[in-house]
Design an enzyme around this catalytic site. Structure first.
Site, mmCIF file in Angstrom:
data_model
loop_
_atom_site.group_PDB
_atom_site.id
_atom_site.type_symbol
_atom_site.label_atom_id
_atom_site.label_comp_id
_atom_site.label_asym_id
_atom_site.label_seq_id
_atom_site.Cartn_x
_atom_site.Cartn_y
_atom_site.Cartn_z
ATOM 1 N N HIS A 453 141.787 65.193 -35.141
ATOM 2 C CA HIS A 453 140.859 65.933 -36.221
ATOM 3 C C HIS A 453 141.414 66.419 -37.524
ATOM 4 C CE1 HIS A 453 137.783 68.811 -37.208
ATOM 5 N NE2 HIS A 453 138.670 69.559 -37.199
ATOM 6 N N GLU A 689 132.340 50.411 -32.116
ATOM 7 C CA GLU A 689 133.278 51.368 -31.858
ATOM 8 C C GLU A 689 133.891 51.155 -30.213
ATOM 9 O OE1 GLU A 689 131.463 55.407 -33.235
ATOM 10 O OE2 GLU A 689 129.654 54.063 -32.565
ATOM 11 N N ASP A 713 136.846 55.940 -33.041
ATOM 12 C CA ASP A 713 136.434 55.750 -31.671
ATOM 13 C C ASP A 713 137.024 54.432 -31.114
ATOM 14 O OD1 ASP A 713 135.187 58.186 -30.797
ATOM 15 O OD2 ASP A 713 133.107 57.631 -31.762
#
Length: 822
Positions: A453, A689, A713
């Site tokens: 993140h 993904e 992902d």
């Protein structure tokens, strides 16, 4: 020539393995003021991408070219290991020759070393000798090994030949010589190499190295045999390519800095992984994690004791993992602190004190907290700096266990008072949600990887970031002025005034470069040989479509529609969604808008959906699975999208497609909605993904108009690593060959079906990632808005042929480090 100071020779040394051997020979170089401390890390990094075992018991560890700034002066050191250490499986080393060379002054010493490579008696003598002068004389070309005066094999009967200049900076050293020998062995013809008056067997590495060919040395390659023409062409090509690869690597390493800034003093460098490019200059600020408030009492002491035991066991597992990771990267010395932390968790008195409080009715968290506070207070009260430092360590260990025990947490808003470089263990979406971007100059985290993140948010804000820097970043004094190098992946703590001044100058140059890129942001991204790559935007907020266009975006490659559904008590109705989609279509003014249908689940829970709690939401009902179980939600969104599509080019993309059945069901529902609205057909695509989508790509490609690879992902599902995992996230690197091979397979399937492939994950904005993806055949790069101009400029700087060559090499690598060092 370069001479070996006998003070740089350590006899009768011992090492537990290769890492410790490199540390010890590196320390000899440090003690002689030949290298800075950080160069040992560079020597370790070299081992990840190349084999420094020279042969017959000798290894020559040395650093990477990009870290030559850590070399104060050229020099060598020798570590004699009579008992030997395993360098690599099957390779035993008795003599470690550590090399720090700013240019090629060390080549003659390497040539002299090759003189003893084929003399087992000489090696045996050097590995046991108690006379430093014997080693020094051997490296000077004298002493134990008296070479025969010979010109080498007879070359009078060879009719096929070719002359070459060895243009590499280090001459015909081990790497190009190895490439030459490996090629020569593929042919039946005999091969000889002539340099000046000496000749060598072209199929013997030792023989070639003995020639001592320097940079710009001219050699003659001679071949004779049934396949001599093919062999000669292949040998010239192999040597040329090997030398050229070295040049490209050194150029790439220089360019990897982006801003071309390097400090003069690097003792305080903390290396990590580049997550977002740029330079940040300012004071450090430690991110204050949420305050842990534990319940003071508990009813069942037995349950609380079990909680404490489990938390301590989990903390021990974390510390053991950290010890091994830091030991492998930075050596036993840097990792030793975690052994000390483990000792604290084995302190029976400390644990007994906590258990005593539990028996009196305290909760596990409160009892542990009070026991730690009591011990820390006592240790800090002693007039002993060493014990005070240990108190800090104990506090750190206590906090680790307390986080695992926490029953109640209160969020405290974290907001720096002035612009800072934010330092943290790692950052979660909730950690950064309340931050004022104008006060954050850059991020540096102990954990995390390129797809964490922290990396994503930094790229979206257009600020530098370094991740995976290890625990050292957490122990820096707040307010210390530092330089964060997002390109090189290094935090420089407390640099000199001169370095700060030069960094500010580099920052200004970089700012000018960004301004230049911004000035031509509307020009297409064309490779130097005329291939166009579309660069579009990832957006996730109302109003960002217009920003994307103003920043040079050629459309929107990913509209994350989740922002419409989050932080509210009921889902948005059709009219609200339609108005927002329509506004985006108008803002794009004819440029395409790819709308990803609702991708909620996993880390994006929504209370009003009443989703059941799942043990592993990332493997549960999320993405298209949620849409197919919440049909009203899905159809409402599709109606709004089709209404907006009547006003401009809109495409629909389904997330988390893992089976052909899910895709066909989603398409049937979509077609049903389209017919009821009366809208024209739109292009339908899917996110790639999960590994199953890659495995079924050929079948899926027949049913859609495009693929978009979600590398974030895809990385975590393929490598089975949660990109927010506190211990493993650093390994979740989208440039891992496993991920690149997945993308390659996807592109091949798409090409076969005549559809295009885009990438909308973090890898698209990574300078190395953008080039490799282009080389793999990706047609569209969808990136954060601040990255658009820079990515377009990046594409304009390379040719498609070069991109394909790099991509081919990347697919052959065995780990992400090798790819990043291409």
């Amino acid at each position: 020539m370069l001479t070996l100071d006998i003070n740089n020779i350590r006899l009768n040394a011992h090492a537990s393995g290769k890492v410790e051997a490199i540390e010890k020979v590196g320390q000899l170089l440090i003690d002689s003021e030949i290298i800075e401390n950080g160069y040992i890390n560079s020597m370790m990094e070299r081992e990840k991408v190349a084999n420094t075992y020279l042969g017959n018991g000798i290894a020559i560890p040395h650093g990477l070219p990009k870290h030559r700034d850590l070399i104060k002066k050229t020099g060598i050191a020798v570590l004699q290991l009579p008992e030997g250490v395993e360098w690599n499986p099957g390779e035993k080393v008795y003599l470690v020759v550590g090399i720090a060379a700013r240019s090629d002054e060390h080549i003659e010493i390497l040539t002299n070393l090759t003189g003893v490579l084929d003399d087992e008696k000489a090696i045996a003598l050097l590995s046991k000798t108690t006379d430093m002068n014997q080693i020094a004389e051997t490296l000077a070309g004298k002493g134990t090994h008296e070479q025969e005066e010979t010109t080498g094999p007879d070359d009078s009967d060879y009719s096929k030949s070719a002359e070459m200049e060895v243009t590499g900076a280090h001459g015909l050293h081990a790497r190009p010589a190895t490439a030459f020998v490996e090629t020569a062995k593929q042919y039946a013809s005999r091969v000889i190499v002539r340099y000046e008056q000496k000749t060598a067997d072209g199929k013997s590495l030792v023989s070639l190295l003995k020639l001592g060919v320097p940079a710009q040395g001219r050699i003659t390659i001679l071949v004779k045999g049934e396949d001599e023409d093919e062999a000669l062409s292949a040998l010239v090509r192999a040597l040329t390519n090997s030398i050229q690869e070295e040049k490209e690597e050194e150029i790439a390493e220089e360019e990897a800095w982006g801003h071309n800034w390097k400090p003069s003093k690097t003792d305080s460098a903390i290396p990590g992984i580049s997550a977002s490019p740029g330079l940040a200059i300012g004071p450090l600020k430690l991110f204050q994690k949420r305050k842990v408030v534990v319940e003071a009492t508990a009813k069942d002491p037995v349950v609380e004791k079990k909680k404490l035991d489990q938390a301590i066991a989990n903390a021990q597992a974390e510390l053991n993992h950290l010890y091994e990771e830091v030991k492998g990267r930075s050596g036993v010395g840097k990792a030793a602190i975690f052994k000390a932390h483990l000792e604290f968790l084995s302190d029976h008195d400390l644990i007994d004190e906590a258990v005593l409080r539990i028996n009196k009715g305290g909760s596990a968290g409160w009892s542990w907290q009070q026991s730690i506070l009591s011990r820390v207070k006592s240790m800090k009260g002693l007039d002993n700096e060493l014990l005070a430092a240990r108190a800090t360590d104990l506090d750190d260990v206590g906090a680790r266990v307390l986080r695992l025990l926490a029953g109640v947490a209160e969020e405290e808003l974290f907001q720096p008072e002035k612009p800072v470089i934010l330092v943290a263990e790692d950052l979660t979406p909730s950690d950064t949600a309340g931050l004022d971007p104008s006060l954050i100059l850059g991020f540096c985290t102990a954990g995390g990887g390129p797809s964490s993140h922290t990396a994503i948010i930094a790229r979206s804000l257009g600020i530098p970031a370094v991740v995976g820097a290890g625990p050292a970043v957490l122990h820096q004094d707040e307010g210390t002025f530092s330089v964060l190098d997002g390109d090189g992946g290094v935090l420089y703590v407390d640099p000199t005034d001169k370095d700060i001044e030069s960094a500010m100058q580099a920052q200004e140059v970089l700012r000018e470069k960004r301004n230049e890129e911004h000035a031509v942001r509307f020009q297409p991204a064309m490779t130097t040989d005329g291939e166009r790559i579309e660069v579009v935007a990832n957006i996730g907020k109302d109003g960002e479509a217009g920003q994307a266009v103003n920043n040079g975006g050629e459309g929107v490659g990913l509209l994350r529609t989740e922002f419409l559904f989050l932080e509210r008590n009921e889902p948005p109705n059709e009219e609200e969604q339609y108005r927002i989609y329509l506004e985006m279509v108008k803002s794009l003014n004819g440029l395409p808008l790819i709308v990803r249908t609702l991708d909620i689940g996993g880390d994006k829970e929504v209370p009003y959906l009443n989703l059941p709690k799942e043990d592993n939401p990332f493997l549960g009902v999320r993405g298209i699975r949620l849409c197919l179980t919440q049909m009203d939600l899905f159809k409402t969104q599709l109606r709004a999208v089709f209404r907006a599509s009547q006003h401009g080019p809109v495409k629909i993309m389904f997330p988390m497609i893992s089976t052909l059945e899910d895709l066909e069901t989603a398409k049937e529902i979509t077609e049903e909605v389209r017919q009821k609205i009366g809208a024209d057909p739109v292009e339908i695509g899917i996110m790639i993904e999960v590994p199953s989508a890659v495995a079924m790509a050929e079948e899926l490609a027949k049913s859609v108009d495009f693929f978009s690879v979600g590398t974030n992902d895809l990385t975590q599902y393929t490598l089975a690593i949660d990109r927010m995992h506190p211990l493993l996230s650093k390994q979740a690197d989208g440039l891992h060959p496993a991920i690149l091979r997945m993308i390659d397979q996807t592109v091949r399937a798409a090409n076969k079906a005549g559809i295009w492939v885009g990438v909308c994950g973090g890898m698209a904005a990574d300078p190395k990632g953008a080039m490799i993806l282009t080389g793999l055949g990706v047609k569209e790069l969808s990136v954060s808005i601040p990255s658009i101009a820079a990515v377009k400029a990046q594409v304009r700087n390379f040719s498609m042929s070069d991109a394909k060559l790099i991509a081919e090499k990347a697919l052959k690598c065995v780990n992400a480090n090798q790819v990043r060092n291409l």
